[in-house]
Motif scaffolding. Structure first.
Motif, PDB file in Angstrom:
ATOM      1  N   ALA A  94       0.839  -1.203   0.000  1.00 13.72           N
ATOM      2  CA  ALA A  94       0.000   0.000   0.000  1.00 13.72           C
ATOM      3  C   ALA A  94       0.870   1.247   0.000  1.00 13.72           C
ATOM      4  O   ALA A  94       2.020   1.228   0.478  1.00 13.72           O
ATOM      5  N   SER A  95       0.314   2.330  -0.539  1.00 12.52           N
ATOM      6  CA  SER A  95       0.976   3.634  -0.512  1.00 12.52           C
ATOM      7  C   SER A  95      -0.043   4.687  -0.131  1.00 12.52           C
ATOM      8  O   SER A  95      -1.227   4.588  -0.479  1.00 12.52           O
ATOM      9  N   LEU A  96       0.406   5.709   0.591  1.00 16.63           N
ATOM     10  CA  LEU A  96      -0.469   6.773   1.076  1.00 16.63           C
ATOM     11  C   LEU A  96      -0.057   8.093   0.442  1.00 16.63           C
ATOM     12  O   LEU A  96       1.114   8.480   0.481  1.00 16.63           O
ATOM     13  N   ASN A  97      -1.028   8.788  -0.128  1.00 20.36           N
ATOM     14  CA  ASN A  97      -0.774  10.082  -0.758  1.00 20.36           C
ATOM     15  C   ASN A  97      -1.662  11.140  -0.104  1.00 20.36           C
ATOM     16  O   ASN A  97      -2.890  11.018  -0.115  1.00 20.36           O
ATOM     17  N   ILE A  98      -1.043  12.160   0.493  1.00 17.82           N
ATOM     18  CA  ILE A  98      -1.769  13.242   1.146  1.00 17.82           C
ATOM     19  C   ILE A  98      -1.588  14.522   0.333  1.00 17.82           C
ATOM     20  O   ILE A  98      -0.473  14.963   0.081  1.00 17.82           O
ATOM     21  N   THR A  99      -2.700  15.127  -0.107  1.00 18.62           N
ATOM     22  CA  THR A  99      -2.685  16.402  -0.819  1.00 18.62           C
ATOM     23  C   THR A  99      -3.627  17.365  -0.121  1.00 18.62           C
ATOM     24  O   THR A  99      -4.856  17.242  -0.239  1.00 18.62           O
ATOM     25  N   GLY A 100      -3.058  18.305   0.622  1.00 20.03           N
ATOM     26  CA  GLY A 100      -3.897  19.204   1.398  1.00 20.03           C
ATOM     27  C   GLY A 100      -4.666  18.432   2.448  1.00 20.03           C
ATOM     28  O   GLY A 100      -4.077  17.731   3.274  1.00 20.03           O
ATOM     29  N   ALA A 107      -4.005   0.308  -2.413  1.00 16.91           N
ATOM     30  CA  ALA A 107      -3.555  -0.986  -1.895  1.00 16.91           C
ATOM     31  C   ALA A 107      -3.726  -2.089  -2.931  1.00 16.91           C
ATOM     32  O   ALA A 107      -4.659  -2.066  -3.734  1.00 16.91           O
ATOM     33  N   LYS A 108      -2.797  -3.042  -2.898  1.00 20.22           N
ATOM     34  CA  LYS A 108      -2.886  -4.252  -3.708  1.00 20.22           C
ATOM     35  C   LYS A 108      -2.646  -5.454  -2.818  1.00 20.22           C
ATOM     36  O   LYS A 108      -1.818  -5.410  -1.909  1.00 20.22           O
ATOM     37  N   MET A 109      -3.365  -6.534  -3.126  1.00 22.27           N
ATOM     38  CA  MET A 109      -3.107  -7.796  -2.430  1.00 22.27           C
ATOM     39  C   MET A 109      -2.852  -8.876  -3.474  1.00 22.27           C
ATOM     40  O   MET A 109      -3.601  -9.000  -4.452  1.00 22.27           O
ATOM     41  N   PHE A 119      -6.950  -8.095  -5.147  1.00 24.94           N
ATOM     42  CA  PHE A 119      -7.661  -6.836  -5.353  1.00 24.94           C
ATOM     43  C   PHE A 119      -6.667  -5.696  -5.487  1.00 24.94           C
ATOM     44  O   PHE A 119      -5.536  -5.753  -5.016  1.00 24.94           O
ATOM     45  N   ASN A 120      -7.117  -4.657  -6.172  1.00 24.07           N
ATOM     46  CA  ASN A 120      -6.356  -3.425  -6.377  1.00 24.07           C
ATOM     47  C   ASN A 120      -7.342  -2.288  -6.180  1.00 24.07           C
ATOM     48  O   ASN A 120      -8.210  -2.055  -7.025  1.00 24.07           O
ATOM     49  N   LYS A 121      -7.242  -1.599  -5.048  1.00 18.20           N
ATOM     50  CA  LYS A 121      -8.297  -0.646  -4.698  1.00 18.20           C
ATOM     51  C   LYS A 121      -7.714   0.564  -3.984  1.00 18.20           C
ATOM     52  O   LYS A 121      -6.723   0.461  -3.250  1.00 18.20           O
ATOM     53  N   SER A 122      -8.351   1.723  -4.213  1.00 18.62           N
ATOM     54  CA  SER A 122      -7.961   2.956  -3.533  1.00 18.62           C
ATOM     55  C   SER A 122      -9.056   3.398  -2.579  1.00 18.62           C
ATOM     56  O   SER A 122     -10.249   3.229  -2.864  1.00 18.62           O
ATOM     57  N   PHE A 123      -8.648   3.962  -1.463  1.00 17.94           N
ATOM     58  CA  PHE A 123      -9.565   4.466  -0.447  1.00 17.94           C
ATOM     59  C   PHE A 123      -9.274   5.953  -0.255  1.00 17.94           C
ATOM     60  O   PHE A 123      -8.113   6.348  -0.107  1.00 17.94           O
ATOM     61  N   ASP A 139     -11.091  -3.666   6.583  1.00 16.05           N
ATOM     62  CA  ASP A 139     -12.417  -4.241   6.361  1.00 16.05           C
ATOM     63  C   ASP A 139     -12.552  -4.828   4.961  1.00 16.05           C
ATOM     64  O   ASP A 139     -13.284  -5.798   4.758  1.00 16.05           O
ATOM     65  N   GLU A 140     -11.860  -4.238   4.004  1.00 17.24           N
ATOM     66  CA  GLU A 140     -11.867  -4.794   2.651  1.00 17.24           C
ATOM     67  C   GLU A 140     -11.241  -6.191   2.662  1.00 17.24           C
ATOM     68  O   GLU A 140     -11.739  -7.116   2.002  1.00 17.24           O
ATOM     69  N   ILE A 141     -10.171  -6.347   3.402  1.00 14.97           N
ATOM     70  CA  ILE A 141      -9.509  -7.650   3.503  1.00 14.97           C
ATOM     71  C   ILE A 141     -10.428  -8.673   4.163  1.00 14.97           C
ATOM     72  O   ILE A 141     -10.558  -9.813   3.699  1.00 14.97           O
ATOM     73  N   VAL A 142     -11.080  -8.280   5.236  1.00 17.71           N
ATOM     74  CA  VAL A 142     -12.007  -9.185   5.912  1.00 17.71           C
ATOM     75  C   VAL A 142     -13.129  -9.602   4.967  1.00 17.71           C
ATOM     76  O   VAL A 142     -13.509 -10.782   4.901  1.00 17.71           O
ATOM     77  N   LEU A 143     -13.666  -8.641   4.211  1.00 23.58           N
ATOM     78  CA  LEU A 143     -14.738  -8.954   3.269  1.00 23.58           C
ATOM     79  C   LEU A 143     -14.277  -9.952   2.217  1.00 23.58           C
ATOM     80  O   LEU A 143     -14.985 -10.906   1.890  1.00 23.58           O
TER      81      LEU A 143
END
Length: 311
Positions: A94-100, A107-109, A119-123, A139-143
């Motif tokens: 996973a990678s985190l991007n903060i803009t303002g 994230a990818k699994m 899965f390949n999904k952004s939150f 929660d995505e992983i649990v699902l």
């Protein structure tokens, strides 16, 4: 008299070795493990703060083991071999991007054995709440592995007298992000989230009578639902969130009533020269359970939704 509250929760987890699609069109990757063994998840390239939260969330579920390793992962299949040697079943990056004030967690699994992307999904979040993003990933992983929604993104609502008055607070399921959402300088009791988490009902003595109010989870848009003289408490939501069941005394003995979200009485459920209190809906919304002293002492009773067939 002690007020009793009954909540029934039924949950079932079924593990089958296929790739399924649930009713919400979310792919559910379900792995069969012998004798209920946990899934081994490797974590690679996650920001430290995200990794800490995700690790705690997943361990809390008791479905997963976290494989401790500092091995990086660039997407090459040969790197997965090293994770296989660590007995990892899947690998999360996973990678985190903060803009303002905007945050995005991508994230990818991977299936370690096949190299396929599970899965390949952004939150995303507009309040730069990285803990919220981490909880949503958990929660995505649990699902994906159970077909059931996780609880990491959920909150708890409760009353506390830390200020010297009973105020309503919310907190994340893991104890972080504690917020006081009322400042009534009075007694507030029995707060309950709606099934969709978008509203809270509670009883307040702010105006000298135990009145039922409703508000948003941040404490805004507060309005009265039931202000009859006497008891307007304790209240519970119907599973579909369209009704509320509570005790009203109206200056007499307490009885059970159903209200809509405008505070209008839909149905009086109980009658009689006794005390009826602490009502709640059954999961199928066909029955109401409540406490009554009609037999001489407080006992649990059940009736049909319209008050018939009391037993």
């Amino acid at each position: 008299m002690n007020l009793l509250s009954v909540n029934r929760i039924v949950a079932a987890l079924v593990f089958i070795p296929v790739l399924l699609t649930n009713i919400y069109a979310t792919d559910v990757y379900i792995k069969l493990t012998a004798h209920g063994q946990r899934i081994n998840i490797g974590l690679a390239n996650l920001p430290k703060e995200i990794q800490t939260v995700v690790r705690q969330d997943l361990l809390f579920t008791r479905y997963f083991n976290i494989i401790p390793s500092e091995m990086p992962f660039s997407g090459k299949k040969e790197e997965l071999v090293e994770w296989q040697k660590q007995n990892a079943d899947v690998l999360l990056t996973a990678s985190l991007n903060i803009t303002g004030s905007n945050g995005e967690l991508s994230a990818k699994m991977y299936d370690v054995n096949t190299g396929k992307i599970i899965f390949n999904k952004s939150f995303t979040d507009r309040e730069n709440d990285w803990r919220k993003l981490a909880h949503e990933l958990s929660d995505e992983i649990v699902l994906r592995f159970t077909g059931e929604n996780g609880i990491a993104h959920t909150k708890i609502v409760f009353a506390n007298d830390g200020t010297g008055n009973k105020e309503v607070y919310t907190v994340d399921y893991d104890g972080y992000n504690l917020k006081r959402i009322t400042d009534d300088k009075s007694i507030n009791l029995f707060p309950k989230f709606s099934p969709d988490g978008k509203q809270i009902i509670f009883t307040t003595y702010k105006y000298g009578n135990p009145d039922l109010y409703i508000m948003n989870p941040d404490g805004r848009k507060k309005k009265s639902l039931s202000t009859y003289q006497g008891l307007n408490t304790p209240a519970n939501w119907s599973p579909n969130g369209k009704e509320i069941v509570l005790t009203l005394s109206k200056g007499s003995l307490p009885d059970i009533y159903r209200l809509n979200l405008e505070g209008e009485i839909i149905k009086r459920v109980t009658f009689g020269k006794c005390i009826n209190t602490s009502p709640n809906f059954s999961p199928n919304e066909r029955e109401i359970i409540f406490v009554s002293n009609r037999s001489g002492s407080p006992q649990l009773h059940v009736s049909d939704i319209n008050g018939t067939n009391v037993r």
